[in-house]
Scaffold this motif. Structure first.
Motif, PDB file in Angstrom:
ATOM      1  N   LEU A 111      -8.470 -33.872  95.363  1.00  0.00           N
ATOM      2  CA  LEU A 111      -7.918 -33.682  94.019  1.00  0.00           C
ATOM      3  C   LEU A 111      -7.692 -32.200  93.747  1.00  0.00           C
ATOM      4  O   LEU A 111      -6.670 -31.819  93.155  1.00  0.00           O
ATOM      5  N   LEU A 112      -8.614 -31.344  94.176  1.00  0.00           N
ATOM      6  CA  LEU A 112      -8.441 -29.901  93.964  1.00  0.00           C
ATOM      7  C   LEU A 112      -7.193 -29.408  94.688  1.00  0.00           C
ATOM      8  O   LEU A 112      -6.428 -28.605  94.134  1.00  0.00           O
ATOM      9  N   THR A 113      -6.975 -29.880  95.904  1.00  0.00           N
ATOM     10  CA  THR A 113      -5.774 -29.498  96.653  1.00  0.00           C
ATOM     11  C   THR A 113      -4.521 -29.910  95.897  1.00  0.00           C
ATOM     12  O   THR A 113      -3.561 -29.127  95.779  1.00  0.00           O
ATOM     13  N   GLN A 114      -4.504 -31.130  95.374  1.00  0.00           N
ATOM     14  CA  GLN A 114      -3.354 -31.601  94.597  1.00  0.00           C
ATOM     15  C   GLN A 114      -3.151 -30.754  93.351  1.00  0.00           C
ATOM     16  O   GLN A 114      -2.012 -30.406  93.004  1.00  0.00           O
ATOM     17  N   MET A 115      -4.240 -30.432  92.691  1.00  0.00           N
ATOM     18  CA  MET A 115      -4.138 -29.622  91.474  1.00  0.00           C
ATOM     19  C   MET A 115      -3.531 -28.260  91.782  1.00  0.00           C
ATOM     20  O   MET A 115      -2.639 -27.784  91.064  1.00  0.00           O
ATOM     21  N   ILE A 116      -4.001 -27.621  92.839  1.00  0.00           N
ATOM     22  CA  ILE A 116      -3.494 -26.293  93.187  1.00  0.00           C
ATOM     23  C   ILE A 116      -2.027 -26.356  93.570  1.00  0.00           C
ATOM     24  O   ILE A 116      -1.181 -25.625  93.032  1.00  0.00           O
ATOM     25  N   GLU A 117      -1.711 -27.240  94.502  1.00  0.00           N
ATOM     26  CA  GLU A 117      -0.357 -27.260  95.064  1.00  0.00           C
ATOM     27  C   GLU A 117       0.665 -27.862  94.113  1.00  0.00           C
ATOM     28  O   GLU A 117       1.786 -27.347  94.003  1.00  0.00           O
ATOM     29  N   ASN A 118       0.304 -28.924  93.407  1.00  0.00           N
ATOM     30  CA  ASN A 118       1.258 -29.522  92.471  1.00  0.00           C
ATOM     31  C   ASN A 118       1.519 -28.626  91.271  1.00  0.00           C
ATOM     32  O   ASN A 118       2.659 -28.483  90.824  1.00  0.00           O
ATOM     33  N   THR A 119       0.456 -28.029  90.750  1.00  0.00           N
ATOM     34  CA  THR A 119       0.640 -27.140  89.596  1.00  0.00           C
ATOM     35  C   THR A 119       1.441 -25.913  90.002  1.00  0.00           C
ATOM     36  O   THR A 119       2.349 -25.485  89.271  1.00  0.00           O
ATOM     37  N   ALA A 120       1.135 -25.345  91.153  1.00  0.00           N
ATOM     38  CA  ALA A 120       1.889 -24.179  91.618  1.00  0.00           C
ATOM     39  C   ALA A 120       3.358 -24.524  91.818  1.00  0.00           C
ATOM     40  O   ALA A 120       4.247 -23.741  91.450  1.00  0.00           O
ATOM     41  N   SER A 121       3.629 -25.694  92.399  1.00  0.00           N
ATOM     42  CA  SER A 121       5.017 -26.103  92.631  1.00  0.00           C
ATOM     43  C   SER A 121       5.769 -26.275  91.319  1.00  0.00           C
ATOM     44  O   SER A 121       6.914 -25.810  91.174  1.00  0.00           O
ATOM     45  N   LYS A 122       5.163 -26.930  90.347  1.00  0.00           N
ATOM     46  CA  LYS A 122       5.812 -27.151  89.055  1.00  0.00           C
ATOM     47  C   LYS A 122       6.044 -25.845  88.297  1.00  0.00           C
ATOM     48  O   LYS A 122       7.004 -25.731  87.527  1.00  0.00           O
ATOM     49  N   GLU A 123       5.165 -24.884  88.525  1.00  0.00           N
ATOM     50  CA  GLU A 123       5.283 -23.610  87.816  1.00  0.00           C
ATOM     51  C   GLU A 123       6.094 -22.587  88.600  1.00  0.00           C
ATOM     52  O   GLU A 123       6.231 -21.441  88.166  1.00  0.00           O
ATOM     53  N   GLY A 124       6.628 -22.993  89.748  1.00  0.00           N
ATOM     54  CA  GLY A 124       7.448 -22.086  90.543  1.00  0.00           C
ATOM     55  C   GLY A 124       6.671 -20.982  91.219  1.00  0.00           C
ATOM     56  O   GLY A 124       7.202 -19.894  91.468  1.00  0.00           O
ATOM     57  N   ILE A 125       5.408 -21.265  91.557  1.00  0.00           N
ATOM     58  CA  ILE A 125       4.554 -20.272  92.215  1.00  0.00           C
ATOM     59  C   ILE A 125       4.385 -20.701  93.677  1.00  0.00           C
ATOM     60  O   ILE A 125       3.816 -21.756  93.943  1.00  0.00           O
ATOM     61  N   PRO A 126       4.862 -19.927  94.626  1.00  0.00           N
ATOM     62  CA  PRO A 126       4.895 -20.361  96.034  1.00  0.00           C
ATOM     63  C   PRO A 126       3.567 -20.185  96.761  1.00  0.00           C
ATOM     64  O   PRO A 126       3.429 -19.358  97.674  1.00  0.00           O
ATOM     65  N   ILE A 127       2.563 -20.956  96.364  1.00  0.00           N
ATOM     66  CA  ILE A 127       1.284 -20.906  97.089  1.00  0.00           C
ATOM     67  C   ILE A 127       0.826 -22.324  97.414  1.00  0.00           C
ATOM     68  O   ILE A 127       1.226 -23.290  96.758  1.00  0.00           O
ATOM     69  N   ARG A 128      -0.023 -22.431  98.428  1.00  0.00           N
ATOM     70  CA  ARG A 128      -0.671 -23.678  98.789  1.00  0.00           C
ATOM     71  C   ARG A 128      -2.172 -23.418  98.939  1.00  0.00           C
ATOM     72  O   ARG A 128      -2.625 -22.267  98.832  1.00  0.00           O
ATOM     73  N   ARG A 129      -2.912 -24.457  99.169  1.00  0.00           N
ATOM     74  CA  ARG A 129      -4.370 -24.303  99.243  1.00  0.00           C
ATOM     75  C   ARG A 129      -4.810 -23.218 100.222  1.00  0.00           C
ATOM     76  O   ARG A 129      -5.728 -22.443  99.899  1.00  0.00           O
ATOM     77  N   PRO A 130      -4.248 -23.100 101.429  1.00  0.00           N
ATOM     78  CA  PRO A 130      -4.705 -22.044 102.349  1.00  0.00           C
ATOM     79  C   PRO A 130      -4.517 -20.629 101.821  1.00  0.00           C
ATOM     80  O   PRO A 130      -5.093 -19.684 102.380  1.00  0.00           O
TER      81      PRO A 130
END
Length: 239
Positions: A111-130
Motif C-alpha cells: 500500500l505504501l508503494t501504491q501511495m508513493i507512486e500513484n500520488t506522485a504520478s497524479k501530481e506530475g512528480i517523476p519518482i518511484r519507490r526506489p
C-alpha cells in the motif's frame, strides 16, 4: 606580647626618636597551583565520515543489543536511495519484513508503494519507490507485532539517528504514532500531529497514518487524509 609589654616597647622606640610606625602586611599564603584537566572528548553519534554501509556494519549481522534479537529472523536495516530527498520512517518490521530482511514488503508495504507512486504520478512528480528511502524505528520485529518498548527504541534510535544524518533528506515522513513519538519526543498521536510540519534536527518532518492502519476497512477518512499528507510532502520536496 601583652598590653604592658607593647607599651614599654613603644616607649623604648620613642626614646630612640622613632615617631612613625609601619605595619607589615600579613604574608599571603601562596595559592596552590591548579591542575587544569582538559575536558573529555565525547564521541559524536554522527561520525564525520559516516555512510549507510558503515552503520550497517556497526549494527552487525547478529545484533544482540536488546531483547528483540531473541525471536527475530533477519535485521531489517532499510532500503532505497542513499541520497534520497524524502525518507519514510515506520515503526518496525512485520512478519514479511522479518522473513525477507527488507522494510515494508507485506500488505502495508504494498500500500505504501501504491501511495508513493500513484500520488506522485497524479501530481506530475517523476519518482518511484526506489527514489525514496524507507526504514523503521527498530530494526528487528517485536514479538506478535507489539509496539516497541522505550528501551528498544532508544537502543535502535542511535542507528536511526545516524541513518537520517547520513542521508540528510529534505524532509522526513513519520508513518504512524510510534515513529512520530520517537522522532518528535512527544506523547501526541497522529490525529493531533498530522496536517502540519514539524522539525527533527532542523529537517522538516510530516506525520501521517501508518499504512497498516489504512488497510482497515472503516478508515476511509484516514485514507483521504494520508493521501493529502503525502501530496504535501511530495510537493514540498520535489517542486
Amino acid at each position: 606580647m601583652n598590653n604592658e609589654e607593647l607599651r614599654q616597647s613603644l616607649r623604648f622606640y620613642q626614646d630612640l626618636g622613632v615617631t612613625d610606625l609601619y605595619r607589615m602586611p600579613a604574608p599571603v599564603a601562596a595559592k596552590p597551583e591548579m591542575q587544569v584537566t582538559p575536558p573529555l572528548a565525547i564521541p559524536s553519534l554522527e561520525p564525520s565520515d559516516d555512510t549507510l554501509e558503515k552503520i550497517q556494519q556497526d549494527i552487525g549481522p547478529d545484533c544482540r543489543r536488546c531483547r528483540l534479537c531473541e525471536a527475530r529472523s533477519k535485521i531489517v536495516f532499510g532500503s532505497g536511495n542513499p541520497e534520497a530527498r524524502l525518507v519514510f520512517v515506520g515503526e518496525g518490521p512485520g512478519a514479511d519484513e522479518d522473513a525477507q530482511g527488507f522494510p515494508f514488503v507485506g500488505r502495508a508495504g504494498q500500500l505504501l508503494t501504491q501511495m508513493i507512486e500513484n500520488t506522485a504520478s497524479k501530481e506530475g512528480i517523476p519518482i518511484r519507490r526506489p527514489d525514496v528511502y524507507i526504514c523503521n524505528v527498530v530494526k528487528c520485529r517485536p514479538p506478535e507485532n507489539r509496539t516497541p518498548l522505550p528501551d528498544e527504541m532508544e537502543i535502535c534510535g542511535e542507528f536511526l539517528f545516524r541513518q537520517l544524518m547520513t542521508i540528510k533528506p529534505k524532509a522526513i515522513c513519520a508513518l504512524g504514532s510510534t515513529a512520530a513519538k520517537a522522532l518528535l519526543a512527544t506523547k501526541d498521536g497522529v490525529t493531533r500531529l498530522r496536517g502540519r510540519w514539524h522539525k527533527w534536527r532542523d529537517i522538516p518532518l510530516i506525520v501521517t497514518y501508518h499504512p497498516s492502519y489504512l488497510l482497515r476497512p472503516y478508515n476511509q477518512d484516514a485514507k483521504r487524509e494520508a493521501w493529502e499528507d503525502l501530496k504535501k510532502a511530495l510537493h514540498f520536496v520535489y517542486d
